[in-house]
Write an enzyme that holds these catalytic residues in place. Structure first.
Site, PDB file in Angstrom:
ATOM      1  N   CYS A  89      -4.948  21.739  33.175  1.00  0.00           N
ATOM      2  CA  CYS A  89      -3.478  21.703  33.098  1.00  0.00           C
ATOM      3  C   CYS A  89      -2.977  22.142  31.708  1.00  0.00           C
ATOM      4  O   CYS A  89      -3.009  23.329  31.411  1.00  0.00           O
ATOM      5  CB  CYS A  89      -2.964  20.333  33.513  1.00  0.00           C
ATOM      6  N   HIS A 179      -5.722  18.121  38.011  1.00  0.00           N
ATOM      7  CA  HIS A 179      -6.413  17.097  37.215  1.00  0.00           C
ATOM      8  C   HIS A 179      -7.577  16.486  37.992  1.00  0.00           C
ATOM      9  O   HIS A 179      -7.410  15.407  38.583  1.00  0.00           O
ATOM     10  CB  HIS A 179      -5.430  15.966  36.863  1.00  0.00           C
ATOM     11  N   GLU A 181      -9.991  14.913  36.944  1.00  0.00           N
ATOM     12  CA  GLU A 181     -10.393  13.629  36.319  1.00  0.00           C
ATOM     13  C   GLU A 181      -9.653  12.454  36.939  1.00  0.00           C
ATOM     14  O   GLU A 181     -10.017  11.305  36.713  1.00  0.00           O
ATOM     15  CB  GLU A 181     -10.161  13.693  34.794  1.00  0.00           C
TER      16      GLU A 181
HETATM   17  N1  GLN Z   1       3.735  20.654  31.581  1.00  0.00           N
HETATM   18  C1  GLN Z   1       2.730  20.453  30.566  1.00  0.00           C
HETATM   19  C2  GLN Z   1       2.742  21.577  29.540  1.00  0.00           C
HETATM   20  O1  GLN Z   1       3.415  22.532  29.714  1.00  0.00           O
HETATM   21  C3  GLN Z   1       1.354  20.333  31.180  1.00  0.00           C
HETATM   22  C4  GLN Z   1       1.302  19.097  32.056  1.00  0.00           C
HETATM   23  C5  GLN Z   1      -0.069  18.496  32.224  1.00  0.00           C
HETATM   24  O2  GLN Z   1      -1.001  18.747  31.462  1.00  0.00           O
HETATM   25  N2  GLN Z   1      -0.185  17.642  33.192  1.00  0.00           N
HETATM   26  O3  GLN Z   1       2.101  21.484  28.539  1.00  0.00           O
END
Ligand code: GLN
Length: 197
Positions: A89, A179, A181
């Site tokens: 992410c 995610h 994890e």
């Molecule tokens: N929206 C976040 C970003 O732009 C990422 C979100 C996440 O890691 N769950 O950094």
């Protein structure tokens, strides 16, 4: 390697988890669940002990700032010339060569373009079952996730959601926009552990 009694000992390979911000604790547990050894990375000395690194989810802008403040940005780029890095992410956003919506700097370790917060405000977080390229499916937790809009040459898509790639490998590096994890499924972390040499 041998100990003082001349017996062979196996030295464990450590998966580093960047622990400046975000959900590093969950990744540490997931690595252990997948059968590996994890250490939290906050300094250059920590990084130097690792055979690979996970950049967790969190807030990519904050993580970029903290990496700079800790003097870890350039060491991490050098680290990635020889060792695998996996970004989940926000970590995927940091690994991408190009980031949009809005544009921001990144480490550029993978030739991909990602659009931040691409699912919009209303439906920004969800749990879905996603098909895997090798067959079967897995549960994926998306939290204000980016969408990978462009894949450079040499990318393999390992899973997708609604036609967009969400688990991608390029050389020794890997990203997920979700995610793993948080879902208790060790397959993504096992694949990362297989890359450690
Ligand atoms: N929206 C976040 C970003 O732009 C990422 C979100 C996440 O890691 N769950 O950094």
């Amino acid at each position: 390697m041998t100990n003082r009694d001349g017996e062979n000992v196996v030295c464990p390979l450590f998966a580093g988890i960047l622990a400046l911000q975000g959900d590093f604790e969950a990744h540490r547990k997931a690595i252990e669940l997948a059968g590996g050894h994890a250490i939290e990375v906050r300094t250059l000395a920590d990084l130097e002990q690792c055979a690979g690194l996970i950049i967790p989810g969190g807030e990519s802008t904050t993580m970029l700032k903290l990496l700079d403040e800790e003097g870890l940005t350039e060491p991490l780029k050098r680290f990635s010339q020889h060792k695998p890095v996996y970004g989940s992410c926000a970590g995927a956003i940091l690994l991408a060569r190009e980031v949009t919506h809005p544009a921001q700097p990144s480490l550029g370790l993978m030739d991909i373009t990602v659009e931040r917060n691409a699912y919009g405000r209303q439906i920004d977080s969800r749990i879905a079952r996603i098909p895997m390229t090798e067959g079967g499916d897995m549960e994926a937790v998306f939290i204000r996730a980016p969408i990978i809009r462009r894949l450079g040459p040499g990318s393999s898509v390992l899973a997708q959601y609604n036609g967009d790639p969400v688990w991608v490998e390029q050389g020794r590096n890997m990203v997920t926009t979700f995610h793993p994890e948080l879902s208790g499924d060790p397959r993504v972390h096992r694949r990362f552990l297989d890359k450690l040499l």
